[in-house]
Design a protein around this motif. Structure first.
Motif, PDB file in Angstrom:
ATOM      1  N   SER A  34      81.604 -50.528  21.550  1.00 35.27           N
ATOM      2  CA  SER A  34      79.668 -50.120  21.884  1.00 35.27           C
ATOM      3  C   SER A  34      78.508 -51.700  22.051  1.00 35.27           C
ATOM      4  O   SER A  34      78.313 -51.514  22.852  1.00 35.27           O
ATOM      5  CB  SER A  34      79.869 -49.008  20.283  1.00 35.27           C
ATOM      6  N   VAL A  35      79.557 -52.866  20.838  1.00 36.59           N
ATOM      7  CA  VAL A  35      78.652 -53.774  21.321  1.00 36.59           C
ATOM      8  C   VAL A  35      78.568 -54.699  22.741  1.00 36.59           C
ATOM      9  O   VAL A  35      77.883 -55.053  23.280  1.00 36.59           O
ATOM     10  CB  VAL A  35      79.081 -54.859  19.964  1.00 36.59           C
ATOM     11  N   SER A  36      80.026 -54.725  22.574  1.00 39.14           N
ATOM     12  CA  SER A  36      80.032 -55.492  24.436  1.00 39.14           C
ATOM     13  C   SER A  36      79.897 -54.840  25.307  1.00 39.14           C
ATOM     14  O   SER A  36      79.322 -55.305  26.130  1.00 39.14           O
ATOM     15  CB  SER A  36      82.223 -55.461  24.146  1.00 39.14           C
ATOM     16  N   ARG A  37      79.773 -53.210  25.468  1.00 38.33           N
ATOM     17  CA  ARG A  37      79.646 -53.012  26.614  1.00 38.33           C
ATOM     18  C   ARG A  37      77.798 -53.069  26.647  1.00 38.33           C
ATOM     19  O   ARG A  37      77.323 -52.855  27.731  1.00 38.33           O
ATOM     20  CB  ARG A  37      79.663 -51.431  26.263  1.00 38.33           C
ATOM     21  N   ASP A  38      77.039 -52.811  25.325  1.00 37.95           N
ATOM     22  CA  ASP A  38      75.739 -53.167  25.342  1.00 37.95           C
ATOM     23  C   ASP A  38      75.374 -54.713  26.142  1.00 37.95           C
ATOM     24  O   ASP A  38      73.823 -54.704  26.833  1.00 37.95           O
ATOM     25  CB  ASP A  38      74.790 -53.059  24.201  1.00 37.95           C
ATOM     26  N   LEU A  39      76.162 -56.078  25.363  1.00 36.37           N
ATOM     27  CA  LEU A  39      76.181 -56.814  26.073  1.00 36.37           C
ATOM     28  C   LEU A  39      75.961 -57.304  27.204  1.00 36.37           C
ATOM     29  O   LEU A  39      75.449 -57.619  28.297  1.00 36.37           O
ATOM     30  CB  LEU A  39      77.197 -57.830  24.960  1.00 36.37           C
ATOM     31  N   ILE A  40      77.211 -56.337  28.273  1.00 33.90           N
ATOM     32  CA  ILE A  40      77.153 -56.722  29.545  1.00 33.90           C
ATOM     33  C   ILE A  40      75.871 -55.452  30.509  1.00 33.90           C
ATOM     34  O   ILE A  40      76.180 -55.933  31.281  1.00 33.90           O
ATOM     35  CB  ILE A  40      78.696 -56.097  29.989  1.00 33.90           C
ATOM     36  N   THR A  41      75.822 -54.913  29.295  1.00 34.76           N
ATOM     37  CA  THR A  41      74.684 -53.555  30.382  1.00 34.76           C
ATOM     38  C   THR A  41      73.610 -54.697  30.416  1.00 34.76           C
ATOM     39  O   THR A  41      72.431 -55.177  31.367  1.00 34.76           O
ATOM     40  CB  THR A  41      74.004 -52.422  29.529  1.00 34.76           C
ATOM     41  N   GLU A  42      73.241 -55.041  29.942  1.00 39.36           N
ATOM     42  CA  GLU A  42      71.736 -55.702  29.208  1.00 39.36           C
ATOM     43  C   GLU A  42      71.897 -57.461  30.691  1.00 39.36           C
ATOM     44  O   GLU A  42      71.248 -58.084  30.879  1.00 39.36           O
ATOM     45  CB  GLU A  42      71.675 -56.853  28.163  1.00 39.36           C
ATOM     46  N   GLU A  43      72.884 -57.600  30.459  1.00 38.84           N
ATOM     47  CA  GLU A  43      73.185 -58.999  31.376  1.00 38.84           C
ATOM     48  C   GLU A  43      72.914 -58.693  32.815  1.00 38.84           C
ATOM     49  O   GLU A  43      72.425 -59.049  33.289  1.00 38.84           O
ATOM     50  CB  GLU A  43      74.601 -59.905  31.215  1.00 38.84           C
ATOM     51  N   LEU A  44      74.315 -57.305  33.291  1.00 36.38           N
ATOM     52  CA  LEU A  44      73.677 -56.727  34.632  1.00 36.38           C
ATOM     53  C   LEU A  44      72.276 -56.554  34.526  1.00 36.38           C
ATOM     54  O   LEU A  44      71.912 -56.624  35.730  1.00 36.38           O
ATOM     55  CB  LEU A  44      74.880 -55.733  34.802  1.00 36.38           C
ATOM     56  N   LEU A  45      71.438 -55.830  34.131  1.00 40.21           N
ATOM     57  CA  LEU A  45      70.687 -55.732  34.317  1.00 40.21           C
ATOM     58  C   LEU A  45      69.319 -57.155  33.999  1.00 40.21           C
ATOM     59  O   LEU A  45      68.002 -56.878  34.954  1.00 40.21           O
ATOM     60  CB  LEU A  45      69.817 -55.007  33.261  1.00 40.21           C
ATOM     61  N   THR A  46      69.528 -57.952  33.337  1.00 41.42           N
ATOM     62  CA  THR A  46      68.647 -58.940  33.174  1.00 41.42           C
ATOM     63  C   THR A  46      68.467 -60.044  34.103  1.00 41.42           C
ATOM     64  O   THR A  46      67.942 -61.490  33.959  1.00 41.42           O
ATOM     65  CB  THR A  46      67.916 -59.594  31.775  1.00 41.42           C
ATOM     66  N   ASP A  47      69.849 -60.631  34.330  1.00 38.77           N
ATOM     67  CA  ASP A  47      69.911 -61.987  35.071  1.00 38.77           C
ATOM     68  C   ASP A  47      70.036 -61.602  35.947  1.00 38.77           C
ATOM     69  O   ASP A  47      71.076 -61.635  36.756  1.00 38.77           O
ATOM     70  CB  ASP A  47      72.071 -62.130  34.194  1.00 38.77           C
ATOM     71  N   LEU A  48      69.046 -62.303  36.419  1.00 36.82           N
ATOM     72  CA  LEU A  48      68.944 -62.635  37.654  1.00 36.82           C
ATOM     73  C   LEU A  48      69.482 -63.315  39.343  1.00 36.82           C
ATOM     74  O   LEU A  48      68.993 -63.360  40.084  1.00 36.82           O
ATOM     75  CB  LEU A  48      66.805 -62.638  38.248  1.00 36.82           C
ATOM     76  N   SER A  49      70.336 -64.454  38.193  1.00 35.96           N
ATOM     77  CA  SER A  49      71.647 -64.809  38.947  1.00 35.96           C
ATOM     78  C   SER A  49      72.753 -64.694  39.313  1.00 35.96           C
ATOM     79  O   SER A  49      73.171 -65.359  40.026  1.00 35.96           O
ATOM     80  CB  SER A  49      71.371 -66.678  38.541  1.00 35.96           C
ATOM     81  N   ILE A  50      72.929 -63.315  39.138  1.00 33.59           N
ATOM     82  CA  ILE A  50      73.746 -62.650  39.804  1.00 33.59           C
ATOM     83  C   ILE A  50      73.898 -62.363  40.664  1.00 33.59           C
ATOM     84  O   ILE A  50      72.549 -61.651  41.542  1.00 33.59           O
ATOM     85  CB  ILE A  50      74.367 -61.274  38.559  1.00 33.59           C
ATOM     86  N   ASP A  51      74.807 -62.452  41.280  1.00 36.90           N
ATOM     87  CA  ASP A  51      75.366 -62.725  42.852  1.00 36.90           C
ATOM     88  C   ASP A  51      75.863 -61.064  43.071  1.00 36.90           C
ATOM     89  O   ASP A  51      76.986 -61.058  42.917  1.00 36.90           O
ATOM     90  CB  ASP A  51      76.028 -63.299  43.602  1.00 36.90           C
ATOM     91  N   PHE A  52      75.237 -59.556  43.266  1.00 40.03           N
ATOM     92  CA  PHE A  52      76.220 -58.843  43.249  1.00 40.03           C
ATOM     93  C   PHE A  52      77.252 -58.553  44.235  1.00 40.03           C
ATOM     94  O   PHE A  52      77.893 -57.937  44.978  1.00 40.03           O
ATOM     95  CB  PHE A  52      75.715 -56.871  43.021  1.00 40.03           C
ATOM     96  N   ARG A  53      76.981 -59.735  45.543  1.00 40.37           N
ATOM     97  CA  ARG A  53      78.329 -59.736  46.611  1.00 40.37           C
ATOM     98  C   ARG A  53      79.174 -60.716  46.604  1.00 40.37           C
ATOM     99  O   ARG A  53      80.820 -60.006  47.134  1.00 40.37           O
ATOM    100  CB  ARG A  53      77.325 -60.574  47.660  1.00 40.37           C
ATOM    101  N   ASP A  54      78.981 -60.716  44.716  1.00 40.75           N
ATOM    102  CA  ASP A  54      80.085 -62.016  44.750  1.00 40.75           C
ATOM    103  C   ASP A  54      81.037 -61.003  44.030  1.00 40.75           C
ATOM    104  O   ASP A  54      80.713 -61.344  42.543  1.00 40.75           O
ATOM    105  CB  ASP A  54      79.721 -63.029  44.248  1.00 40.75           C
ATOM    106  N   ILE A  55      82.276 -60.195  44.284  1.00 39.11           N
ATOM    107  CA  ILE A  55      82.466 -59.417  43.283  1.00 39.11           C
ATOM    108  C   ILE A  55      83.683 -60.167  42.240  1.00 39.11           C
ATOM    109  O   ILE A  55      83.718 -59.284  41.671  1.00 39.11           O
ATOM    110  CB  ILE A  55      83.990 -58.610  44.144  1.00 39.11           C
TER     111      ILE A  55
END
Length: 286
Positions: A34-55
């Motif tokens: 549950s903690v791990s899922r929350d961390l991943i969710t927050e990172e995907l939503l808030t980290d603007l440096s993530i390039d979703f084209r980079d699989i």
């Protein structure tokens, strides 16, 4: 006797380097789903440096796998080079009985990698002592997550109504105790690593001196000095860390006063500062 001392030095070097690898390696600590899922969710939503084209980048975030195809660090490569350096020298030490001791060049060539390793062990101990790594940071991350959750619960009226504030404070106190325990465990493994490095460097210095004096010593004197070398290093442990630090200072002074080792420590120090322009003449493979 000289060969056995060289093999003892090799064992101490390998033990020291193994401990160094451990304190510079961040171990992955299992996180609740549950903690791990929350961390991943927050990172995907808030980290603007993530390039979703980079699989591959997105996959690393979701799977939390950052080790795939990861090249060895410069520090890890240096440790591997140290191992190979002395493995080569050990082969020569193990055949000392077949060496013509009348040739000072052969003896010096045999001792060269050991002397280089001696000063590298000392300098590595000094580096760790002055800038200790933080191998237990993953455990601190988990504690920080728990503290953050408790803070949110304590400051949220709806959540705090479900749990007694005193109970939240008790849980925070538990996390404080756990944090202090992590600090103590980390301090212990770092001190043990420094102790092993100092032991190896001390044995290497005495081995170097023994090789310098070898031609002028009889067997009884050599046997006595070898016994003293093994005995002193066996008594130097991480249980009394203040004595280890004192030994490190006296060892550095002894190396700087040694006409043979002084040039080695000067060269390795210059190399570490990356200001040397020419190829090292002392610390290189045979």
């Amino acid at each position: 006797m000289l060969r056995l001392t060289a093999e003892k030095f090799h064992y101490q070097v390998m033990e020291a380097m193994t401990s160094v690898k451990e304190i510079y390696t961040l171990t992955n600590v299992p996180i609740e789903t549950s903690v791990s899922r929350d961390l991943i969710t927050e990172e995907l939503l808030t980290d603007l440096s993530i390039d979703f084209r980079d699989i591959s980048e997105v996959n690393k975030i979701i799977t939390q796998d950052d080790e795939t195809d990861k090249p060895p660090s410069e520090f890890e490569q240096e440790l591997e080079n140290l191992t190979a350096e002395y493995d080569t020298a050990l082969e020569i030490f193990q055949n000392l009985e077949n060496i013509d001791y009348g040739s000072s060049k052969i003896v010096a060539r045999t001792a060269q990698p050991a002397r280089c390793l001696t000063v590298k062990m000392l300098l590595l101990a000094k580096q760790i002592q002055s800038r200790p790594p933080k191998p237990n940071d993953p455990q601190r991350v988990l504690i920080s997550l728990r503290l953050n959750q408790l803070r949110k619960q304590y400051n949220n009226p709806e959540l705090s109504a479900q749990t007694n504030p005193q109970e939240i404070k008790r849980q925070v106190a538990e996390q404080i105790d756990e944090w202090l325990a992590v600090n103590a465990a980390e301090k212990q493994i770092i001190e043990e690593s420094i102790s092993k490095l100092v032991i190896a460097a001390d044995t290497g210095r005495k081995l170097s001196k023994l090789i310098d004096d070898y031609a002028n010593l009889n067997f009884e004197v050599i046997a006595t000095r070898v016994t003293q070398i093994i005995g002193v290093t066996a008594n130097l442990t991480g249980r009394d860390y203040s004595s280890v630090l004192t030994k490190m200072k006296t060892l550095e002074s002894a190396i700087n006063e040694d006409p043979t080792l002084r040039d080695f420590i000067r060269e390795v120090s210059i190399k570490n500062r990356r200001t040397q322009l020419s190829q090292p003449k002392l610390c290189q493979e045979i």
